[in-house]
Design a protein around this motif. Structure first.
Motif, PDB file in Angstrom:
ATOM      1  N   ASN A  47      58.048  76.200  53.660  1.00  0.00           N
ATOM      2  CA  ASN A  47      57.213  74.998  53.732  1.00  0.00           C
ATOM      3  C   ASN A  47      57.277  74.393  55.150  1.00  0.00           C
ATOM      4  O   ASN A  47      58.051  74.837  55.985  1.00  0.00           O
ATOM      5  N   PRO A  87      67.966  70.334  49.682  1.00  0.00           N
ATOM      6  CA  PRO A  87      67.301  69.032  49.673  1.00  0.00           C
ATOM      7  C   PRO A  87      66.330  68.907  50.849  1.00  0.00           C
ATOM      8  O   PRO A  87      66.546  69.516  51.901  1.00  0.00           O
ATOM      9  N   ASN A  88      65.250  68.166  50.623  1.00  0.00           N
ATOM     10  CA  ASN A  88      64.374  67.751  51.716  1.00  0.00           C
ATOM     11  C   ASN A  88      63.478  68.850  52.298  1.00  0.00           C
ATOM     12  O   ASN A  88      62.851  68.640  53.321  1.00  0.00           O
ATOM     13  N   VAL A  89      63.428  70.014  51.672  1.00  0.00           N
ATOM     14  CA  VAL A  89      62.557  71.069  52.204  1.00  0.00           C
ATOM     15  C   VAL A  89      61.116  70.860  51.760  1.00  0.00           C
ATOM     16  O   VAL A  89      60.201  71.513  52.271  1.00  0.00           O
ATOM     17  N   GLY A  90      60.902  69.984  50.778  1.00  0.00           N
ATOM     18  CA  GLY A  90      59.523  69.701  50.348  1.00  0.00           C
ATOM     19  C   GLY A  90      59.204  70.242  48.955  1.00  0.00           C
ATOM     20  O   GLY A  90      58.047  70.517  48.643  1.00  0.00           O
ATOM     21  N   LYS A  91      60.209  70.367  48.100  1.00  0.00           N
ATOM     22  CA  LYS A  91      59.982  70.890  46.747  1.00  0.00           C
ATOM     23  C   LYS A  91      59.085  69.950  45.936  1.00  0.00           C
ATOM     24  O   LYS A  91      58.129  70.379  45.297  1.00  0.00           O
ATOM     25  N   SER A  92      59.432  68.671  45.971  1.00  0.00           N
ATOM     26  CA  SER A  92      58.645  67.713  45.184  1.00  0.00           C
ATOM     27  C   SER A  92      57.233  67.590  45.733  1.00  0.00           C
ATOM     28  O   SER A  92      56.267  67.472  44.977  1.00  0.00           O
ATOM     29  N   ASP A 111      53.393  73.492  59.241  1.00  0.00           N
ATOM     30  CA  ASP A 111      52.731  72.686  60.280  1.00  0.00           C
ATOM     31  C   ASP A 111      53.688  72.292  61.398  1.00  0.00           C
ATOM     32  O   ASP A 111      53.269  71.962  62.504  1.00  0.00           O
ATOM     33  N   LEU A 112      54.998  72.320  61.124  1.00  0.00           N
ATOM     34  CA  LEU A 112      55.975  71.926  62.136  1.00  0.00           C
ATOM     35  C   LEU A 112      56.481  73.104  62.972  1.00  0.00           C
ATOM     36  O   LEU A 112      57.225  72.904  63.922  1.00  0.00           O
ATOM     37  N   SER A 132      52.076  74.616  53.894  1.00  0.00           N
ATOM     38  CA  SER A 132      52.386  73.241  54.264  1.00  0.00           C
ATOM     39  C   SER A 132      51.969  72.344  53.111  1.00  0.00           C
ATOM     40  O   SER A 132      50.785  72.243  52.794  1.00  0.00           O
TER      41      SER A 132
HETATM   42  N1  GDP Z   1      55.564  67.923  58.153  1.00  0.00           N
HETATM   43  C1  GDP Z   1      55.733  68.185  56.874  1.00  0.00           C
HETATM   44  N2  GDP Z   1      56.497  67.386  56.118  1.00  0.00           N
HETATM   45  C2  GDP Z   1      56.650  67.670  54.795  1.00  0.00           C
HETATM   46  C3  GDP Z   1      56.023  68.809  54.212  1.00  0.00           C
HETATM   47  N3  GDP Z   1      56.378  68.854  52.910  1.00  0.00           N
HETATM   48  C4  GDP Z   1      57.182  67.788  52.694  1.00  0.00           C
HETATM   49  N4  GDP Z   1      57.356  67.079  53.827  1.00  0.00           N
HETATM   50  C5  GDP Z   1      58.190  65.882  54.001  1.00  0.00           C
HETATM   51  O1  GDP Z   1      59.548  66.243  53.825  1.00  0.00           O
HETATM   52  C6  GDP Z   1      60.285  65.209  53.206  1.00  0.00           C
HETATM   53  C7  GDP Z   1      60.999  65.720  51.974  1.00  0.00           C
HETATM   54  O2  GDP Z   1      60.026  66.100  51.010  1.00  0.00           O
HETATM   55  P1  GDP Z   1      60.363  66.235  49.475  1.00  0.00           P
HETATM   56  O3  GDP Z   1      59.162  66.795  48.808  1.00  0.00           O
HETATM   57  O4  GDP Z   1      60.884  64.966  48.917  1.00  0.00           O
HETATM   58  O5  GDP Z   1      61.521  67.313  49.522  1.00  0.00           O
HETATM   59  P2  GDP Z   1      62.521  67.793  48.366  1.00  0.00           P
HETATM   60  O6  GDP Z   1      63.800  67.068  48.587  1.00  0.00           O
HETATM   61  O7  GDP Z   1      62.700  69.258  48.608  1.00  0.00           O
HETATM   62  O8  GDP Z   1      61.897  67.505  47.052  1.00  0.00           O
HETATM   63  C8  GDP Z   1      59.266  64.114  52.893  1.00  0.00           C
HETATM   64  O9  GDP Z   1      59.338  63.144  53.896  1.00  0.00           O
HETATM   65  C9  GDP Z   1      57.926  64.836  52.944  1.00  0.00           C
HETATM   66  O10 GDP Z   1      56.880  64.005  53.307  1.00  0.00           O
HETATM   67  C10 GDP Z   1      55.212  69.639  55.063  1.00  0.00           C
HETATM   68  O11 GDP Z   1      54.624  70.648  54.648  1.00  0.00           O
HETATM   69  N5  GDP Z   1      55.112  69.285  56.362  1.00  0.00           N
END
Ligand code: GDP
Ligand code: MG
Length: 455
Positions: free
Chosen positions: A335, A229-234, A338-339, A360
């Motif tokens: 992903n 979760p939260n890695v940025g898949k969506s 940038d961090l 990113s």
């Molecule tokens: N700094 C940074 N934040 C990101 C990046 N991609 C996603 N996020 C943030 O990470 C959080 C989780 O993203 P989300 O796409 O919902 O993750 P998912 O749970 O894997 O689907 C959100 O607050 C996004 O804005 C990125 O490349 N860089």
């Protein structure tokens, strides 16, 4: 299997709505009479002629347009056909359709009925029919190329050749069965048939062992984005969907946990699937259900894109789960580059991650490289080789059945030539069902239902 059709059918074959030109087609014995009634004098066969098109009763002009007279049997359906190319306005179209209806013995065509008549009149085999359906549905270049090959008979020709081989073997055996007094099946003949059956079985196995390329190309390549979760898949899915990668369609799944986006990547159709994040433990019922669905999608995926994030890696996790379905074919993406303080050092610190693609989803960095890699993988999974490939589960099932019988011929004892002949007959029958040379009534409705009206 020529069927006598009493009705002459007609339909608007071009798309509905306002357009420059609309094409109205007719097929059947009455097609010539319609041309005479609406657009006399009847044009020379297969020549385009400009005519004033009139209402038959009153002679009132409806439009000026191109008229084609296409007498059978050298027409698409094998019957007499005609085409009216008129202006593509709703009033013109309904006026001409109405005028055709005024001529006796006409009725509107059903979906796929022109093509069905072509099949029933022996102008097309079933694989060619399917090629036409795929041609109309093709959304990408590679799909169009594959449909064209099948429409032109590449698949049907191959199966017909195999079927002819089987029939020839049957004929040789039958000759022996018909004259049993002349003793046993000659050893030479027995060995010959066994060898030919084995060669054919090999060729069929090689054909079936195609990695489902044709089916993938036809249906779209399933690329599943997964990770914790939260890695940025969506975010990644949204980024890819917004890129030049030409979205074909976007649709939300019935549940909020699976989203699909259709992409055209270098001519290959890719269905990108976002999933609910996976993690080791959770007490949440809904989240567990989401994870179960994710694992289902992973099981049927053609390609898994496993996403991790730079912060997760810095914490010491390489992003995978102990039971994650990742293997050497998995495409790794890091992903949130940038961090990362020092990206290359981070990647080097994880030995398994040297081939991962850093991106990113926030800034867009690395996305072009990821798209290029996805396109490369799509081509590897569904790209066209030099061999013609099957495109439907129906083909695979029938070939499997054919092979079963053929394998029995190979291992069978030729001292019972009747049994061998029966297996050869059944093998040929299975092939015949693919091209539609044998009883396929049960199949036809399903196949022609895919068509639109006017085709
Ligand atoms: N700094 C940074 N934040 C990101 C990046 N991609 C996603 N996020 C943030 O990470 C959080 C989780 O993203 P989300 O796409 O919902 O993750 P998912 O749970 O894997 O689907 C959100 O607050 C996004 O804005 C990125 O490349 N860089
Ligand atoms: Mg998400």
């Amino acid at each position: 299997m020529t069927a006598a059709h009493r009705d002459t059918i007609f339909a608007l074959s071009s798309g509905r709505g306002r357009a420059g030109v609309a094409v109205i087609r007719l097929s059947g014995a009455g097609a010539g009479a319609v041309v005479d009634a609406l657009a006399a004098p009847r044009p020379a066969a297969r020549r385009v002629s400009l005519r004033t098109i009139v209402r038959p009763g009153s002679g009132e002009p409806l439009d000026r347009g191109l008229v084609l007279w296409l007498p059978g049997p050298e027409s698409f359906t094998g019957e007499d056909m005609a085409e009216f190319h008129v202006h593509g306005g709703p009033a013109v179209i309904s006026g001409v359709l109405g005028a055709i209806g005024e001529v006796g013995g006409m009725r509107p065509a059903e979906a796929g009925e022109f093509t069905r008549r072509a099949f029933e009149n022996g102008r097309l085999d079933l694989t060619e029919v399917e090629g036409i359906a795929d041609m109309i549905d093709a959304e990408t270049e590679a799909q169009r190329r594959q449909a064209l090959r099948q429409m032109e008979g590449a698949l049907g020709t191959l199966y017909d050749r195999w079927r002819a081989d089987l029939v020839a073997m049957m004929a040789e055996l039958e000759a022996v069965i018909d004259f049993p007094d002349e003793g046993d099946v000659p050893a030479e003949l027995a060995a010959g048939i066994g060898r030919r059956a084995a060669d054919l079985a090999d060729e069929m196995r090689a054909h079936m062992d195609d990695g489902r390329r044709g089916e993938r190309l036809r249906d779209g390549i399933q690329v599943v984005i997964a990770g914790r979760p939260n890695v940025g898949k969506s975010s990644l899915l949204n980024q890819l969907a917004r890129r030049d990668a030409a979205i074909v369609a976007e649709r939300a799944g019935t549940t909020r946990d699976v989203i699909e986006v259709h992409l055209d990547l270098a001519g290959y159709p890719v269905i990108l699937v976002d999933t609910a994040g996976l993690r080791e433990e959770t007490g949440d019922e809904i989240e567990r259900e989401g994870m179960a669905r994710t694992r289902n999608r992973l099981d049927t995926a053609d390609l898994v894109v496993w996403v991790t994030s730079a912060p997760d890696m810095e914490e010491g996790s390489d992003g995978a789960l102990s039971d994650a379905p990742v293997d050497s074919e998995t495409l790794w993406v890091v992903n949130k580059s940038d961090l990362a303080e020092d990206l290359s050092a981070l990647l080097k610190s994880c030995p398994g991650m040297t081939r991962a693609i850093p991106i990113s989803a926030l800034t867009g960095a690395g996305l072009d490289g990821l798209i290029a890699e996805l396109a490369r993988r799509a081509q590897a999974l569904a790209g066209e080789g030099e061999h013609v490939v099957m495109t439907r589960a129906r083909h695979r099932a029938a070939l499997g059945e054919c092979l079963e019988h053929l394998d029995r011929v190979v291992s069978g004892t030729i001292s019972e030539p009747e049994l061998v002949a029966e297996d050869l007959r059944r093998a040929a029958h299975a092939l015949g069902r693919i091209v539609g040379r044998v009883d396929v009534e049960d199949l036809l409705d399903a196949i022609f239902r895919e068509f639109c009206i006017g085709k």
